[in-house]
Design a protein around this motif. Structure first.
Motif, mmCIF file in Angstrom:
data_model
loop_
_atom_site.group_PDB
_atom_site.id
_atom_site.type_symbol
_atom_site.label_atom_id
_atom_site.label_comp_id
_atom_site.label_asym_id
_atom_site.label_seq_id
_atom_site.Cartn_x
_atom_site.Cartn_y
_atom_site.Cartn_z
ATOM 1 N N THR A 274 0.862 -1.187 0.000
ATOM 2 C CA THR A 274 0.000 0.000 0.000
ATOM 3 C C THR A 274 0.893 1.229 0.000
ATOM 4 O O THR A 274 1.762 1.368 0.868
ATOM 5 C CB THR A 274 -0.915 0.031 1.234
ATOM 6 O OG1 THR A 274 -1.564 -1.237 1.390
ATOM 7 C CG2 THR A 274 -1.953 1.133 1.117
ATOM 8 N N SER A 275 0.690 2.131 -0.932
ATOM 9 C CA SER A 275 1.559 3.304 -1.033
ATOM 10 C C SER A 275 1.297 4.281 0.100
ATOM 11 O O SER A 275 0.230 4.277 0.735
ATOM 12 C CB SER A 275 1.346 4.023 -2.371
ATOM 13 O OG SER A 275 0.152 4.793 -2.348
ATOM 14 N N GLN A 276 2.282 5.154 0.341
ATOM 15 C CA GLN A 276 2.100 6.206 1.342
ATOM 16 C C GLN A 276 0.938 7.122 0.965
ATOM 17 O O GLN A 276 0.248 7.662 1.840
ATOM 18 C CB GLN A 276 3.378 7.027 1.498
ATOM 19 C CG GLN A 276 3.781 7.826 0.264
ATOM 20 C CD GLN A 276 4.824 8.888 0.565
ATOM 21 O OE1 GLN A 276 5.054 9.264 1.722
ATOM 22 N NE2 GLN A 276 5.475 9.395 -0.479
ATOM 23 N N PHE A 277 0.683 7.305 -0.326
ATOM 24 C CA PHE A 277 -0.390 8.184 -0.768
ATOM 25 C C PHE A 277 -1.753 7.600 -0.431
ATOM 26 O O PHE A 277 -2.645 8.296 0.067
ATOM 27 C CB PHE A 277 -0.263 8.449 -2.267
ATOM 28 C CG PHE A 277 0.999 9.165 -2.632
ATOM 29 C CD1 PHE A 277 1.104 10.532 -2.499
ATOM 30 C CD2 PHE A 277 2.105 8.451 -3.086
ATOM 31 C CE1 PHE A 277 2.282 11.190 -2.818
ATOM 32 C CE2 PHE A 277 3.286 9.097 -3.411
ATOM 33 C CZ PHE A 277 3.371 10.468 -3.273
ATOM 34 N N GLU A 278 -1.936 6.295 -0.700
ATOM 35 C CA GLU A 278 -3.204 5.673 -0.344
ATOM 36 C C GLU A 278 -3.377 5.637 1.159
ATOM 37 O O GLU A 278 -4.476 5.899 1.669
ATOM 38 C CB GLU A 278 -3.304 4.263 -0.929
ATOM 39 C CG GLU A 278 -4.625 3.600 -0.560
ATOM 40 C CD GLU A 278 -4.886 2.293 -1.289
ATOM 41 O OE1 GLU A 278 -5.624 1.457 -0.725
ATOM 42 O OE2 GLU A 278 -4.364 2.106 -2.412
ATOM 43 N N ASN A 279 -2.324 5.317 1.887
ATOM 44 C CA ASN A 279 -2.468 5.270 3.341
ATOM 45 C C ASN A 279 -2.714 6.652 3.926
ATOM 46 O O ASN A 279 -3.415 6.781 4.944
ATOM 47 C CB ASN A 279 -1.245 4.620 3.980
ATOM 48 C CG ASN A 279 -1.472 3.147 4.278
ATOM 49 O OD1 ASN A 279 -2.609 2.710 4.442
ATOM 50 N ND2 ASN A 279 -0.404 2.378 4.359
ATOM 51 N N HIS A 280 -2.176 7.692 3.298
ATOM 52 C CA HIS A 280 -2.484 9.038 3.777
ATOM 53 C C HIS A 280 -3.969 9.334 3.590
ATOM 54 O O HIS A 280 -4.633 9.834 4.512
ATOM 55 C CB HIS A 280 -1.642 10.075 3.023
ATOM 56 C CG HIS A 280 -1.830 11.471 3.535
ATOM 57 N ND1 HIS A 280 -1.210 11.933 4.676
ATOM 58 C CD2 HIS A 280 -2.580 12.506 3.063
ATOM 59 C CE1 HIS A 280 -1.558 13.194 4.884
ATOM 60 N NE2 HIS A 280 -2.394 13.564 3.920
ATOM 61 N N ILE A 281 -4.501 9.013 2.408
ATOM 62 C CA ILE A 281 -5.929 9.219 2.162
ATOM 63 C C ILE A 281 -6.760 8.399 3.143
ATOM 64 O O ILE A 281 -7.735 8.888 3.731
ATOM 65 C CB ILE A 281 -6.285 8.830 0.715
ATOM 66 C CG1 ILE A 281 -5.644 9.812 -0.280
ATOM 67 C CG2 ILE A 281 -7.799 8.777 0.523
ATOM 68 C CD1 ILE A 281 -6.232 11.180 -0.269
ATOM 69 N N ARG A 282 -6.374 7.139 3.328
ATOM 70 C CA ARG A 282 -7.121 6.301 4.282
ATOM 71 C C ARG A 282 -7.087 6.920 5.676
ATOM 72 O O ARG A 282 -8.100 6.939 6.389
ATOM 73 C CB ARG A 282 -6.518 4.894 4.332
ATOM 74 C CG ARG A 282 -6.719 4.060 3.078
ATOM 75 C CD ARG A 282 -6.416 2.608 3.409
ATOM 76 N NE ARG A 282 -6.257 1.746 2.249
ATOM 77 C CZ ARG A 282 -6.232 0.435 2.315
ATOM 78 N NH1 ARG A 282 -6.340 -0.172 3.504
ATOM 79 N NH2 ARG A 282 -6.074 -0.297 1.227
ATOM 80 N N ALA A 283 -5.935 7.419 6.078
ATOM 81 C CA ALA A 283 -5.797 7.955 7.436
ATOM 82 C C ALA A 283 -6.661 9.195 7.646
ATOM 83 O O ALA A 283 -7.364 9.301 8.662
ATOM 84 C CB ALA A 283 -4.332 8.280 7.718
ATOM 85 N N VAL A 284 -6.622 10.135 6.699
ATOM 86 C CA VAL A 284 -7.373 11.379 6.922
ATOM 87 C C VAL A 284 -8.881 11.134 6.897
ATOM 88 O O VAL A 284 -9.657 11.932 7.445
ATOM 89 C CB VAL A 284 -6.977 12.481 5.921
ATOM 90 C CG1 VAL A 284 -5.503 12.813 6.044
ATOM 91 C CG2 VAL A 284 -7.335 12.110 4.492
#
Length: 371
Positions: A274-284
Motif C-alpha cells: 500500500t503506497s504512502q499516498f493511499e495510506n495518507h488518504i485512508r488515514a485522513v
C-alpha cells in the motif's frame, strides 16, 4: 499522486492550486485557483470539504486554526502540523519528549551564533525556522566570519503570520541519512514502512534505498518505534516522515519532520503493498490502514532532476526498451536545472544491481547518455 490513490477509492477531491500548470491541477477536475497564503482563498476553498489535508506545510498556522474553529476537519491538525512548519517549535518539543536531536539554539543575531559556535564547536548549521526545503534556508557556517550570511538572507515573514527565526545547530558528522515513514489515523491505528536510506546531494534527495542497507532488524524496529511514538505524541493524522542522521556508532538524531506524503516515500507507489499516498488518504478519512510491507527484497527510487533532456516522455523509449521492470513517474513540470521533475523505481534482490538500473534510467532522463 495522492489524487491517483483517491480515484481508486472512489473519493472525490478538490485542489487549491496557485496556478493551472501545477502538477495536480493538470489531472484533477475540481481545481480552485488561489494562494495558500491568501486567508480568504483558503477559507472559501475549505467550505464544503469534509476533510482538508496538504501536500506541503506552508499554509499559515493561523489559517488552519480558523478552519478548525469553523468546524472543518483539518488533518493533520494545526497543533500537530506546526511541528513540521516551524523547526524551533519542533526542536523544543522533541527535547521535551526526549527525542534525540542535535544541540540547537534560536539565535537573535550574529553575536549569539558566534557564542553558540564557540560552545559546541565549528562548523555549525544555520536554518530558517520556517519555509526552507531542498537545501534552501540552510547554511553551513564554518566560523565567526560567516555568521552574518543567514541573517542577511533571512528577510521578511515566512507566511505573512509568523516571523522567521534563525536556528543554530551542531554540525553532525553523520555517516548516512535515513527516513522513517509512518502513518496514523484519528482512531490511533498506525503503520510503519521499512526504514530507507536517503542519498542527498546539495541538500536535495537524489535516491532512496529500502530497506536501509546493513541495518539490523532490531535497529530498524527501534527507529520505526521512535517514529510511531513521535506521531502519537504530536497527534499526527496522515503520513509522518522522520528524517534522521546516523552517526558512526549507529545512533541516530532527528533532522526534520514532514507531515505529508514525502519524497523519500515515493518508492512505496511501486515497492510497497500500500503506497504512502493511499495510506495518507485512508488515514485522513479514518479508514483502516493498508499493509506497508515491501513487494520485493530491495526497492530503489532515483529522483529525476531537470537536466539537459527537455523531452522526458520521448526519453522513455530508451528507458523502457532497456529495462522492462522499470517504473517511472513524471510530474508534468517544466524542466528546469535541478528541479524534481519525476522519479524512477526499480525492485529486485541485489542492492547494487537495483541501484544501477535506477541510476541509469534517472540519468538518461536527465540527459546523461553515458549513464
Amino acid at each position: 499522486m495522492m489524487h491517483q490513490a483517491a480515484i481508486r477509492l472512489g473519493i472525490r477531491t478538490r485542489l487549491l492550486a496557485t496556478g493551472p500548470d501545477e502538477s495536480a491541477a493538470q489531472v484533477m477536475s475540481d481545481v480552485v485557483i488561489g494562494s495558500h497564503l491568501d486567508r480568504r482563498a483558503v477559507l472559501d476553498f475549505a467550505r464544503g470539504c469534509d476533510v482538508v489535508t496538504f501536500d506541503h506545510e506552508h499554509v499559515p498556522t493561523e489559517y488552519l486554526r480558523e478552519l478548525e474553529e469553523m468546524g472543518v476537519a483539518v488533518r493533520p491538525g494545526s497543533e500537530a502540523l506546526v511541528h513540521a512548519q516551524d523547526k524551533a517549535v519542533m526542536r523544543q518539543r522533541a527535547g521535551d519528549d526526549g527525542v534525540p536531536c542535535p544541540q540547537w539554539e534560536v539565535c537573535g543575531g550574529p553575536e549569539s551564533m558566534v557564542a553558540f559556535g564557540e560552545r559546541v564547536g565549528w562548523p555549525v548549521i544555520a536554518k530558517t525556522s520556517r519555509g526552507g526545503y531542498d537545501g534552501k534556508g540552510v547554511w553551513k557556517v564554518d566560523g565567526p566570519d560567516d555568521v552574518a550570511e543567514p541573517f542577511e538572507a533571512m528577510g521578511g515573514l515566512a507566511d505573512g503570520q509568523q516571523p522567521i527565526r534563525i536556528l543554530a545547530e551542531e554540525y553532525v558528522d553523520f555517516t548516512r541519512e535515513l527516513s522513517a515513514i509512518v502513518v496514523r489515523s484519528p482512531s490511533g491505528q498506525a503503520v510503519a514502512y521499512p526504514v530507507s536510506e536517503s542519498v542527498q546531494e546539495d541538500g536535495i534527495c537524489t535516491e532512496t534505498i529500502t530497506p536501509a542497507p546493513g541495518m539490523s532488524d532490531r535497529r530498524a524496529a527501534g527507529i520505526q518505534q521512535m517514529a510511531l511514538e513521535i506521531a502519537g505524541r504530536l497527534g499526527v493524522v496522515g503520513v509522518l516522515a522522520v528524517e534522521l542522521m546516523e552517526r558512526a556508532d549507529g545512533e541516530v538524531v532527528v533532522n526534520e519532520l514532514a507531515m505529508r506524503p514525502h519524497n523519500t516515500g515515493h518508492w512505496t507507489i511501486d515497492g510497497a503493498v500500500t503506497s504512502q499516498f493511499e495510506n495518507h488518504i485512508r488515514a485522513v478519512l479514518d479508514l483502516p490502514l493498508g499493509d506497508p510491507s515491501l513487494r520485493a527484497p530491495v526497492v530503489v527510487m532515483a529522483n529525476v532532476l531537470g537536466g539537459s533532456e527537455p523531452d522526458l516522455t520521448g526519453a522513455l523509449q530508451h528507458c523502457f526498451a532497456r529495462d522492462r521492470g522499470l517504473h517511472v513517474e513524471l510530474y508534468g513540470k517544466e524542466v528546469r536545472p535541478g528541479r524534481k521533475v519525476g522519479h524512477v523505481t526499480c525492485v529486485g534482490t541485489d542492492v547494487e544491481e537495483v541501484r544501477r538500473r535506477a541510476r541509469h534510467a534517472a540519468g538518461y532522463l536527465m540527459g546523461d547518455r553515458n549513464a
